[in-house]
Design an enzyme around this catalytic site. Sequence first.
Site, PDB file in Angstrom:
ATOM      1  CG  ASN A 102      -1.162  -4.919   2.589  1.00  0.00           C
ATOM      2  OD1 ASN A 102      -0.540  -5.032   1.494  1.00  0.00           O
ATOM      3  ND2 ASN A 102      -0.749  -5.258   3.849  1.00  0.00           N
ATOM      4  CB  SER A 105      -4.722 -11.569   6.202  1.00  0.00           C
ATOM      5  OG  SER A 105      -4.380 -12.790   7.380  1.00  0.00           O
ATOM      6  CG  ASP A 148       0.954  -5.840   8.423  1.00  0.00           C
ATOM      7  OD1 ASP A 148       2.243  -6.108   8.779  1.00  0.00           O
ATOM      8  OD2 ASP A 148       0.795  -5.182   7.276  1.00  0.00           O
ATOM      9  CG  HIS A 154       0.653  -9.415   6.469  1.00  0.00           C
ATOM     10  ND1 HIS A 154       1.975  -8.549   6.516  1.00  0.00           N
ATOM     11  CD2 HIS A 154       0.744 -10.143   7.698  1.00  0.00           C
ATOM     12  CE1 HIS A 154       2.474  -9.021   7.460  1.00  0.00           C
ATOM     13  NE2 HIS A 154       1.953  -9.915   8.150  1.00  0.00           N
TER      14      HIS A 154
HETATM   15  C1  GRF Z   1       3.718 -11.362  -1.177  1.00  0.00           C
HETATM   16  O1  GRF Z   1       4.190 -12.414  -0.605  1.00  0.00           O
HETATM   17  C2  GRF Z   1       3.084 -10.492  -0.180  1.00  0.00           C
HETATM   18  O2  GRF Z   1       2.375 -10.895   0.749  1.00  0.00           O
HETATM   19  C3  GRF Z   1       3.890  -9.681   0.284  1.00  0.00           C
HETATM   20  O3  GRF Z   1       5.117  -9.447  -0.662  1.00  0.00           O
HETATM   21  C4  GRF Z   1       5.072 -10.468  -1.584  1.00  0.00           C
HETATM   22  C5  GRF Z   1       4.881  -9.719  -2.931  1.00  0.00           C
HETATM   23  O4  GRF Z   1       5.019 -10.614  -3.925  1.00  0.00           O
HETATM   24  N1  GRF Z   1       3.512  -8.524   0.982  1.00  0.00           N
HETATM   25  P1  GRF Z   1       4.635 -10.219  -5.239  1.00  0.00           P
HETATM   26  O5  GRF Z   1       5.526  -9.037  -5.687  1.00  0.00           O
HETATM   27  O6  GRF Z   1       3.092  -9.896  -5.435  1.00  0.00           O
HETATM   28  O7  GRF Z   1       5.007 -11.326  -6.239  1.00  0.00           O
END
Ligand code: GRF
Length: 201
Positions: free
Chosen positions: A106, A135, A144, A108
């Site tokens: 994932n 991260s 997370d 984050h």
């Molecule tokens: C990203 O900032 C990711 O870290 C968070 O959600 C956002 C998703 O963006 N979990 P995308 O859909 O990949 O443009």
Amino acid sequence: MKRVAILISGGGSNMVTLAESMVGDHPARPCLVASNNPDADGLPRAQAMGIETAAIDHRAYPDRAAFEAALHARLLASAPDIIALAGFMRILTGDFTAKWAGRILNIHPSLLPKYKGLHTHARAIEAGDAQAGCSVHEVTAELDDGPILGQARVPILPGDTEADLAARVLVQEHRLYPAVLRRFAADNRARLDLPPVVEVD
Ligand code: GRF
């Protein structure tokens, strides 16, 4: 060649960078892009890249277990070696993560273990932090919380809004996630701390 399923809920910019990175001598290829949101803008983006897609609308299921059972069955049909969560906004239960233990990543948008959960940029600004970042971690039953595989940092500048910081961090997400996925697909779980990008005037 490893097979990677990418789960999204929204626009899919991380999904696109992951898929675009899996070419040439990369040890993996995308096999599926799935979303809990049938209207996710990332789905047509994946289709345009020639990647198989699936929508499993969590609202169509009576509870989380039923949704996860449908998601699990759809994933098994594509037989991924790795699942990459990329802006996937459903919390996965321990039952699900146990079935794919050690195979789910994932991204984050914070420097874990700080700011697990939502509104990470607003909380970092509110706290007066000097740095923020993102991260990539392995996904476990705790939200997370899994082993961190990589991080990238950015400065928090005076007057930064949540949107300013989110945009600055997203650039790093697009550098970090492909780099970590490539290592992970080659069974390299060593932590990667990306050097800051030096702006050259
Ligand atoms: C990203 O900032 C990711 O870290 C968070 O959600 C956002 C998703 O963006 N979990 P995308 O859909 O990949 O443009």
